[in-house]
Design a protein around this motif. Sequence first.
Motif, PDB file in Angstrom:
ATOM      1  N   LEU A  79      26.964 120.019  79.311  1.00  0.00           N
ATOM      2  CA  LEU A  79      26.026 119.011  78.843  1.00  0.00           C
ATOM      3  C   LEU A  79      25.917 117.797  79.752  1.00  0.00           C
ATOM      4  O   LEU A  79      25.086 116.952  79.535  1.00  0.00           O
ATOM      5  CB  LEU A  79      26.426 118.544  77.438  1.00  0.00           C
ATOM      6  N   GLY A  80      26.762 117.687  80.737  1.00  0.00           N
ATOM      7  CA  GLY A  80      26.726 116.506  81.603  1.00  0.00           C
ATOM      8  C   GLY A  80      28.091 116.205  82.145  1.00  0.00           C
ATOM      9  O   GLY A  80      28.779 117.096  82.628  1.00  0.00           O
ATOM     10  N   MET A  81      28.493 114.959  82.040  1.00  0.00           N
ATOM     11  CA  MET A  81      29.791 114.526  82.562  1.00  0.00           C
ATOM     12  C   MET A  81      30.826 114.473  81.455  1.00  0.00           C
ATOM     13  O   MET A  81      30.502 114.162  80.312  1.00  0.00           O
ATOM     14  CB  MET A  81      29.684 113.119  83.160  1.00  0.00           C
ATOM     15  N   CYS A  82      32.065 114.737  81.819  1.00  0.00           N
ATOM     16  CA  CYS A  82      33.183 114.464  80.917  1.00  0.00           C
ATOM     17  C   CYS A  82      33.430 112.964  80.973  1.00  0.00           C
ATOM     18  O   CYS A  82      33.256 112.330  82.005  1.00  0.00           O
ATOM     19  CB  CYS A  82      34.432 115.211  81.354  1.00  0.00           C
ATOM     20  N   PHE A  83      33.851 112.413  79.860  1.00  0.00           N
ATOM     21  CA  PHE A  83      34.041 110.972  79.721  1.00  0.00           C
ATOM     22  C   PHE A  83      35.485 110.720  79.324  1.00  0.00           C
ATOM     23  O   PHE A  83      35.945 111.217  78.299  1.00  0.00           O
ATOM     24  CB  PHE A  83      33.058 110.468  78.660  1.00  0.00           C
ATOM     25  N   LEU A  84      36.193 109.971  80.149  1.00  0.00           N
ATOM     26  CA  LEU A  84      37.589 109.643  79.896  1.00  0.00           C
ATOM     27  C   LEU A  84      37.696 108.142  79.718  1.00  0.00           C
ATOM     28  O   LEU A  84      37.363 107.371  80.628  1.00  0.00           O
ATOM     29  CB  LEU A  84      38.453 110.097  81.076  1.00  0.00           C
ATOM     30  N   GLN A  85      38.150 107.718  78.541  1.00  0.00           N
ATOM     31  CA  GLN A  85      38.278 106.292  78.251  1.00  0.00           C
ATOM     32  C   GLN A  85      39.754 105.914  78.319  1.00  0.00           C
ATOM     33  O   GLN A  85      40.572 106.448  77.573  1.00  0.00           O
ATOM     34  CB  GLN A  85      37.719 105.985  76.862  1.00  0.00           C
ATOM     35  N   CYS A  86      40.086 105.014  79.231  1.00  0.00           N
ATOM     36  CA  CYS A  86      41.469 104.571  79.392  1.00  0.00           C
ATOM     37  C   CYS A  86      41.747 103.387  78.472  1.00  0.00           C
ATOM     38  O   CYS A  86      40.835 102.633  78.129  1.00  0.00           O
ATOM     39  CB  CYS A  86      41.724 104.175  80.847  1.00  0.00           C
ATOM     40  N   PRO A  87      43.012 103.187  78.094  1.00  0.00           N
ATOM     41  CA  PRO A  87      43.339 102.055  77.215  1.00  0.00           C
ATOM     42  C   PRO A  87      43.177 100.725  77.953  1.00  0.00           C
ATOM     43  O   PRO A  87      43.309 100.665  79.180  1.00  0.00           O
ATOM     44  CB  PRO A  87      44.806 102.304  76.855  1.00  0.00           C
ATOM     45  N   PRO A  88      42.902  99.648  77.212  1.00  0.00           N
ATOM     46  CA  PRO A  88      42.739  98.336  77.842  1.00  0.00           C
ATOM     47  C   PRO A  88      43.978  97.883  78.620  1.00  0.00           C
ATOM     48  O   PRO A  88      43.877  97.035  79.497  1.00  0.00           O
ATOM     49  CB  PRO A  88      42.463  97.396  76.667  1.00  0.00           C
ATOM     50  N   SER A  89      45.130  98.428  78.301  1.00  0.00           N
ATOM     51  CA  SER A  89      46.363  98.033  78.981  1.00  0.00           C
ATOM     52  C   SER A  89      46.499  98.629  80.384  1.00  0.00           C
ATOM     53  O   SER A  89      47.354  98.193  81.156  1.00  0.00           O
ATOM     54  CB  SER A  89      47.577  98.450  78.139  1.00  0.00           C
ATOM     55  N   LEU A  90      45.661  99.601  80.737  1.00  0.00           N
ATOM     56  CA  LEU A  90      45.767 100.246  82.051  1.00  0.00           C
ATOM     57  C   LEU A  90      45.031  99.395  83.093  1.00  0.00           C
ATOM     58  O   LEU A  90      43.823  99.502  83.276  1.00  0.00           O
ATOM     59  CB  LEU A  90      45.187 101.659  82.023  1.00  0.00           C
ATOM     60  N   GLY A  91      45.785  98.537  83.757  1.00  0.00           N
ATOM     61  CA  GLY A  91      45.216  97.649  84.759  1.00  0.00           C
ATOM     62  C   GLY A  91      45.591  98.081  86.161  1.00  0.00           C
ATOM     63  O   GLY A  91      46.261  99.101  86.372  1.00  0.00           O
ATOM     64  N   PRO A  92      45.180  97.292  87.152  1.00  0.00           N
ATOM     65  CA  PRO A  92      45.466  97.636  88.547  1.00  0.00           C
ATOM     66  C   PRO A  92      46.947  97.814  88.860  1.00  0.00           C
ATOM     67  O   PRO A  92      47.301  98.552  89.773  1.00  0.00           O
ATOM     68  CB  PRO A  92      44.875  96.461  89.326  1.00  0.00           C
ATOM     69  N   ARG A  93      47.825  97.167  88.118  1.00  0.00           N
ATOM     70  CA  ARG A  93      49.265  97.342  88.359  1.00  0.00           C
ATOM     71  C   ARG A  93      49.722  98.765  88.032  1.00  0.00           C
ATOM     72  O   ARG A  93      50.762  99.195  88.502  1.00  0.00           O
ATOM     73  CB  ARG A  93      50.074  96.333  87.558  1.00  0.00           C
ATOM     74  N   GLN A  94      48.948  99.468  87.235  1.00  0.00           N
ATOM     75  CA  GLN A  94      49.265 100.857  86.894  1.00  0.00           C
ATOM     76  C   GLN A  94      48.427 101.834  87.715  1.00  0.00           C
ATOM     77  O   GLN A  94      48.146 102.943  87.282  1.00  0.00           O
ATOM     78  CB  GLN A  94      49.035 101.111  85.392  1.00  0.00           C
ATOM     79  N   TRP A  95      48.044 101.450  88.918  1.00  0.00           N
ATOM     80  CA  TRP A  95      47.164 102.281  89.738  1.00  0.00           C
ATOM     81  C   TRP A  95      47.755 103.657  90.001  1.00  0.00           C
ATOM     82  O   TRP A  95      47.026 104.645  90.080  1.00  0.00           O
ATOM     83  CB  TRP A  95      46.795 101.578  91.041  1.00  0.00           C
ATOM     84  N   ARG A  96      49.066 103.761  90.120  1.00  0.00           N
ATOM     85  CA  ARG A  96      49.684 105.080  90.361  1.00  0.00           C
ATOM     86  C   ARG A  96      49.443 106.018  89.174  1.00  0.00           C
ATOM     87  O   ARG A  96      49.203 107.208  89.366  1.00  0.00           O
ATOM     88  CB  ARG A  96      51.175 104.937  90.627  1.00  0.00           C
ATOM     89  N   ARG A  97      49.517 105.469  87.973  1.00  0.00           N
ATOM     90  CA  ARG A  97      49.252 106.295  86.777  1.00  0.00           C
ATOM     91  C   ARG A  97      47.810 106.788  86.771  1.00  0.00           C
ATOM     92  O   ARG A  97      47.537 107.941  86.448  1.00  0.00           O
ATOM     93  CB  ARG A  97      49.521 105.504  85.506  1.00  0.00           C
ATOM     94  N   LEU A  98      46.891 105.907  87.125  1.00  0.00           N
ATOM     95  CA  LEU A  98      45.485 106.298  87.161  1.00  0.00           C
ATOM     96  C   LEU A  98      45.269 107.397  88.194  1.00  0.00           C
ATOM     97  O   LEU A  98      44.607 108.395  87.911  1.00  0.00           O
ATOM     98  CB  LEU A  98      44.593 105.091  87.466  1.00  0.00           C
ATOM     99  N   MET A  99      45.834 107.241  89.379  1.00  0.00           N
ATOM    100  CA  MET A  99      45.649 108.250  90.431  1.00  0.00           C
ATOM    101  C   MET A  99      46.293 109.581  90.029  1.00  0.00           C
ATOM    102  O   MET A  99      45.721 110.650  90.281  1.00  0.00           O
ATOM    103  CB  MET A  99      46.224 107.763  91.761  1.00  0.00           C
ATOM    104  N   ALA A 100      47.454 109.528  89.383  1.00  0.00           N
ATOM    105  CA  ALA A 100      48.100 110.762  88.918  1.00  0.00           C
ATOM    106  C   ALA A 100      47.223 111.462  87.879  1.00  0.00           C
ATOM    107  O   ALA A 100      47.085 112.690  87.897  1.00  0.00           O
ATOM    108  CB  ALA A 100      49.481 110.456  88.343  1.00  0.00           C
ATOM    109  N   LEU A 101      46.617 110.691  87.009  1.00  0.00           N
ATOM    110  CA  LEU A 101      45.725 111.262  86.006  1.00  0.00           C
ATOM    111  C   LEU A 101      44.506 111.899  86.665  1.00  0.00           C
ATOM    112  O   LEU A 101      44.131 113.030  86.344  1.00  0.00           O
ATOM    113  CB  LEU A 101      45.284 110.186  85.016  1.00  0.00           C
ATOM    114  N   LEU A 102      43.907 111.201  87.616  1.00  0.00           N
ATOM    115  CA  LEU A 102      42.731 111.746  88.296  1.00  0.00           C
ATOM    116  C   LEU A 102      43.092 112.993  89.093  1.00  0.00           C
ATOM    117  O   LEU A 102      42.281 113.925  89.195  1.00  0.00           O
ATOM    118  CB  LEU A 102      42.099 110.697  89.205  1.00  0.00           C
ATOM    119  N   ASP A 103      44.290 113.040  89.647  1.00  0.00           N
ATOM    120  CA  ASP A 103      44.726 114.228  90.391  1.00  0.00           C
ATOM    121  C   ASP A 103      44.858 115.453  89.491  1.00  0.00           C
ATOM    122  O   ASP A 103      44.758 116.585  89.957  1.00  0.00           O
ATOM    123  CB  ASP A 103      46.062 113.961  91.095  1.00  0.00           C
TER     124      ASP A 103
END
Length: 163
Positions: A2-26
């Motif tokens: 139907l289009g794109m998958c949509f992933l909503q991260c919690p408001p607490s996930l900021g730039p200091r957690q960039w490694r977590r974001l990259m691990a998730l995207l990987d």
Amino acid sequence: HLGMCFLQCPPSLGPRQWRRLMALLDLMPSEVPLAVELRHADWFATSKARNWLFARGQERGVVFVISDTAGRRDVVHLCLPQPTAFIRFSGDGLVPSDFERLTGWVDRLGELRARGLRRCFLFLHQESEGDCVELAEHLQGLLPDAGLPAIQRVPMQAQLPFM
């Protein structure tokens, strides 16, 4: 389908957690179109964080959601590092400002289109989901006068099974 998958991260996930974001995207399959909503304002507060984020998104083919929420303007980034945008518009119960903000998106979409936007997913959200129909009809009525293409309706399809 139907289009794109949509992933909503919690408001607490900021730039200091960039490694977590990259691990998730990987973990995400590269063949699945993905839009990620980051709700921590620091991702968009400085050009350094924003540029780093969008460069990582381009590397992975990820679109970062443009979030427009009533009373919150700090995550309406309007950056277009790719020719695809995903906008999540969150209304406040069909109050007049919902219609004013949505009307403002018609001009912004024209500007983004002039800057290279070729595909846009617009996710309308209201506390009462039935109210989204009225917002969609309002938007649909504004598009022709702005020279923008009509909203494409997606035919109903069965949801894919989880397993």
